[in-house]
Design an enzyme around this catalytic site. Structure first.
Site, PDB file in Angstrom:
ATOM      1  CE  LYS A  51      -3.838  -2.181   2.369  1.00  0.00           C
ATOM      2  NZ  LYS A  51      -4.331  -2.634   3.664  1.00  0.00           N
ATOM      3  CD  GLN A  95      -3.571  -4.476   6.877  1.00  0.00           C
ATOM      4  OE1 GLN A  95      -3.431  -3.524   6.130  1.00  0.00           O
ATOM      5  NE2 GLN A  95      -4.163  -5.601   6.496  1.00  0.00           N
ATOM      6  CG  ASP A 118     -10.153  -0.228   4.607  1.00  0.00           C
ATOM      7  OD1 ASP A 118      -9.824  -0.487   3.439  1.00  0.00           O
ATOM      8  OD2 ASP A 118      -9.507  -0.599   5.603  1.00  0.00           O
TER       9      ASP A 118
END
Ligand code: NAD
Length: 290
Positions: A51, A95, A118
């Site tokens: 990422k 995460q 997200d």
């Protein structure tokens, strides 16, 4: 049979983002994605590094916060609240999975929904459900971009989503129910309690597999000509590979290729879309917040 490759689609998304990042930077705004990694989970480390790399390549700043697995719930929530209040941060990603003992839902609740790239915050989940603008979860949103790129409209088609997770299955089903050419499907969501999955899958013009079980979906289950989207990422032992394993999807790819009209490969399909859409959500956030 069409192989639905993710690489060129992800590349096209990145190319569209480049001038938008440039325009923001000319206004003195550097889009910034923060990634919070708690503990030492090795596969999370790999995801976070990729990422980071992808963001930097596009001129997006990536700030990674590596926090100890022993952090308290209160301190982790305070860290996320600080990021939410920081005007230089546009995207906040936590995460998953968090170490045992930490309540992920409560942590996600602390993210400013406008920075929730997200798409996991309840506000964005609600907006998705209502088909109102908001951040969409990157993996199912990537699947929709893949369908658009290959011009595979779902209007009036039977779609079967296998898996009901909050990050893939459920949002995938919502997106396929939205109005529009790449929605308007008749959607069935199958899961671990669904009896006779083969019969359910046989009805489908579009099969989206998000199960997490290597080559679980058999070619014999598929309706001839179906479009098969394989979200699964599974490691299987492979002595011929230097790593000792290789990555396969949730679908028997070779078998499906004989029956389906289009299939996503694993790796090289949906997986490549997720990071591209994460960057896209980050640029959207930077534009909306500035
Ligand atoms: P999850 O474990 O949260 O959910 C799996 C779902 O599969 C559950 O809803 C469960 O009901 C269903 N399921 C399990 N066994 C089943 C069975 N026998 N029959 C029917 N349904 C069954 O997993 P997830 O987070 O949704 O991920 C699914 C897969 O997608 C995993 O392989 C994961 O690694 C992969 N994934 C890929 C990406 C990507 O970027 N391509 C992103 C997220 C997840």
């Amino acid at each position: 049979m069409v192989h639905l490759e993710g690489k060129s689609v992800a590349e096209a998304i990145r190319q569209n983002l480049a001038p938008r990042v440039q325009a923001l930077r000319e206004k003195g705004i550097t889009p910034c994605l923060s990634v919070t990694l708690v503990g030492e989970d090795p596969s999370s480390q790999i995801y976070v590094n990729s990422k980071d790399k992808a963001a930097k390549e596009l001129g997006i700043e990536a700030k990674t916060f590596r926090l100890s697995a022993s952090i308290s719930q209160a301190d982790l929530e305070a860290h996320i609240q600080k990021l939410s209040a920081d005007p230089t941060i546009h995207g906040i990603l936590v995460q998953s999975p968090l170490p045992k003992g930490l309540d992920e839902a409560k942590v996600v609740d602390c993210i400013d929904p406008r920075k929730d790239v997200d798409g996991f915050h309840p506000t964005n989940v609600g907006l998705l459900s209502l088909d109102r603008p908001g951040h969409r979860p990157c993996t199912p949103w990537g699947v929709i971009q893949l369908l658009k790129h290959y011009n595979l409209p779902t209007t009036g088609k039977r779609a079967v989503v296998i898996g009901r997770s909050d990050i893939v299955g459920r949002p995938m089903a919502s997106l396929l129910l939205h109005k529009g050419a790449f929605g308007d499907a008749t959607v069935t969501v199958a899961h671990s309690r669904t009896p006779d999955l083969a019969a359910v899958v046989r009805e489908a013009d579009f099969v989206i597999a998000a199960i997490g079980k290597a080559r679980f979906v058999q070619a014999s289950w598929l309706k001839p000509g179906a479009v098969v989207i394989d979200v699964g990422i599974n490691r299987v032992p492979d002595e011929s590979s230097p790593k000792g394993y290789r990555v396969v999807g949730d679908v028997d790819y070779e078998g499906a290729s004989q029956v389906a009209s289009a299939v996503t490969p694993v790796p090289g399909g949906v997986g490549l879309m997720t990071i591209a859409l994460l960057l896209s959500n980050t640029v959207d956030a930077a534009e909306h917040l500035s």
